[in-house]
Design an enzyme around this catalytic site. Sequence first.
Site, PDB file in Angstrom:
ATOM      1  N   SER A  50       0.816  -1.211   0.000  1.00  0.00           N
ATOM      2  CA  SER A  50       0.000   0.000   0.000  1.00  0.00           C
ATOM      3  C   SER A  50       0.849   1.260   0.000  1.00  0.00           C
ATOM      4  O   SER A  50       0.304   2.356  -0.053  1.00  0.00           O
ATOM      5  CB  SER A  50      -0.926   0.014   1.217  1.00  0.00           C
ATOM      6  OG  SER A  50      -0.175  -0.035   2.406  1.00  0.00           O
TER       7      SER A  50
ATOM      8  N   HIS B  24      -1.089  -2.493  -6.443  1.00  0.00           N
ATOM      9  CA  HIS B  24      -1.799  -2.201  -5.196  1.00  0.00           C
ATOM     10  C   HIS B  24      -3.297  -2.379  -5.382  1.00  0.00           C
ATOM     11  O   HIS B  24      -3.974  -1.516  -5.944  1.00  0.00           O
ATOM     12  CB  HIS B  24      -1.474  -0.772  -4.733  1.00  0.00           C
ATOM     13  CG  HIS B  24      -2.166  -0.392  -3.453  1.00  0.00           C
ATOM     14  ND1 HIS B  24      -2.513   0.908  -3.146  1.00  0.00           N
ATOM     15  CD2 HIS B  24      -2.577  -1.148  -2.407  1.00  0.00           C
ATOM     16  CE1 HIS B  24      -3.122   0.925  -1.971  1.00  0.00           C
ATOM     17  NE2 HIS B  24      -3.167  -0.311  -1.504  1.00  0.00           N
TER      18      HIS B  24
ATOM     19  N   ASN C 157      -4.022   6.403  -1.576  1.00  0.00           N
ATOM     20  CA  ASN C 157      -3.806   6.466  -0.129  1.00  0.00           C
ATOM     21  C   ASN C 157      -3.094   7.747   0.282  1.00  0.00           C
ATOM     22  O   ASN C 157      -3.333   8.270   1.376  1.00  0.00           O
ATOM     23  CB  ASN C 157      -3.005   5.250   0.344  1.00  0.00           C
ATOM     24  CG  ASN C 157      -3.898   4.064   0.658  1.00  0.00           C
ATOM     25  OD1 ASN C 157      -5.110   4.197   0.786  1.00  0.00           O
ATOM     26  ND2 ASN C 157      -3.302   2.889   0.781  1.00  0.00           N
TER      27      ASN C 157
END
Length: 794
Positions: free
Chosen positions: A123, A146, A197
């Site tokens: 991640s 990912h 993210n």
Amino acid sequence: MNRFQVRKVAVLGAGVMGAQIAAHLVNCKVPVVLFDLPAKEGPKNGIVTKAIEGLKKLKPAPLGVPEDAARIQAANYEEHLALLGECDLVIEAIAERMDWKLDLYQKIAGSLAPHAIVASNTSGLSITKLSEVLPESIQPRFCGIHFFNPPRYMALVELINTPATMPEVLDQLEAFVTSALGKSVVRAKDTPNFIANRVGIAGMLATIKEAENYGLSYDVVDDLTGKKLGRASSGTFRTADVVGLDTMAHVIKTLQDNLADDPFFPSYSTPAVLKALIEKGALGQKAGAGFYKKVGKDILRLDPAKADYVPAGGKAEPIVERMLKKPAAERLKLLRESSNPQAQFLWAIHRNAFHYAAVHLGSIADTARDVDFAMRWGFGMKQGPFELWQDAGWQQVAGWVKEDIEAGKALSSAPLPAWVFDGRTGVHTPEGSWSPTKGAYVPGSSLPVYQRQHFPETVLGAGAAAPLSSGTEVFKNDEVRVWTLDGEVLILSITSKLHLIGTGVVEGLHKAVELAEAGYKGLVIWSPDDVFSAGANLEQTLPVFMKEGAKGIAPVILQLQTALLRMRYAQVPVVAAMRGIALGGGCEIALHCARRVAAMETYVGLVEVGVGLIPGGGGLTYIARRAAEMAAAGNANADIMKFATDGFTNAAMAKVGTSAIESRKLGYLLDTDIVVPHKDELLFVASTQAKAMFDSGYRPPHKALFPVAGRSAIATIMGQLANMRDGGFISAHDFHISTLIAQVVCGGDVDAGSLVSEEYLMAMERSRFCSLLEHPKSQERIMGMLQTGKPVRN
């Protein structure tokens, strides 16, 4: 299109992500070997077999059907490394520890196939650093991949290259992940936490900070930052609980450890409340408590001031709700100028998102499109930050953000980049999306895999053609558009709300078949959104019923049945391209097509009992006919009842296949039907199927009589229903409806094995459907559904 052949995939690591990636691979019919460490006690594959068994119990379900867990091959690093040599793709998905990953790479390097692509599902760790331990021969075939959690349901996959990654490796992997796994790919730069993210977690941290600034409780924030804001319904704190607070803390630490020079670095500090929850072991949903806690049926929220949980349920204030319904420009202006704390909070998180995305765009992504897609596909946003900014008026919003930065209201004093103020009206244009590093607008990917997507997802401002105004229109009314893209296949798109079936749809079906037979290779029923059809338009038929009663509805049902039989026996193939929901009459349309092409996440079922009715468009006739066909295929004519009973149960219990795989198990899709992982390939595949069937000399099925299970089967089913009624499991009205379903599915009061026609059974459907319309209990159910959208149990 040349395809990279992926005959088998190895997934390394049977933890939460590894096991669920393996599950999604088998959903897509990709053979997979799942590896983990050898168990210290018991069978060496114990860790993996436990993980595979666990997949059957998880919600939301990672597997289309639980029995497909058996398709995952279990392996361990001590005994089975040789299996890696059979794999064309190896996905490492062990814990987010650089040292553990590097150690594993050294262990497996000598067993990899010389052509295999190797990818790390991380991640946020540096892909380049991970690659450095690999032999030079493997480095060009190594990259980052990912998947977002849960892998079956989340569209986004980020691909990340290293300086040594061969471009064709990423191209091959993107094609496989898109077409074979149904994912939406964004290429990210090798920066901490990549794109989604990086922007998403920074946004969540900013939201937590602003919630504290404005004194808003977690439930109020979630209501404000969920669907009302065009984001995932879980909002902010509920999302954190679902992801896992320890996982969130790990992603935050990646920011803290690697971005000391970031102008937003101070905002990356771990919130005190998050730290305290993790110390207590309250890690969110998986631990039973986090920002929220469920006690019995009650949902409680954390009150930081009391350091305890209190009843949840706080909502947005009505005045703020009204603001959020306005167009983007007016909405942001109202929020910014309001003195309401909730409105001020919402302006603050928007400002912070615009500021952060603009400052970091050049370092984390190739284009603004990548950021917007990453946030839409990875965080469930209807619009990415740049799209919303552009929609609201680029220069006006830029000025507001600039003012707030200079006034010290923003998270950072970093100025907006100069390109923001170069006179532009946005970052997305028909020419492409803005790339600060290239100083140009860059068009979308031209990889061959995207040629299979006639109408791929696009961003605001890109000027892409709208599907329902594309091609050549052949026929149109208020409920359908009949058109063609290539002059070979006709397309029927239902345009009514929820694609409900009214008189216009029935007229359109008749007309489309007539036109297709006159000059096309086939007819495809497809619409460009997540609804195939939600069923019959009860609201439209209500005035007819009020005026003429059931006798006025019977001709309407007959027209629908006639249209569906017209499709079934058309001289050219009719193909249903199904996506989203195909319920009730929508399911019946699909059942009468020559072939079905369904997106993986398609919900299919006959659900009429929920409104106190039975299927009236030939759904029960289909069940009876299929029972006869299946019994004949198994040389078991005496066992028609078994197949009829299965179909009866599905209809009487309104069972819905919650994936194309489960719908096939229920009999609503056949083995000859096609499951398409990527929703945007549906139209291409359905059109290709129609042409291939026509070019192969397609002929419609012969009309024929078929045997039914008869009165003895009805009696058996009624006996079981009586037990359920007497035991309090179903109501008297449920018993009545189910009896009518059994009568149609089994062919009525005839001997077992009696031969009947589709028209005979459809007449039975029609009469029983109309009788229920006049039943007070069914009327209660219909009105309840129309008024509240929820089924009435009576």
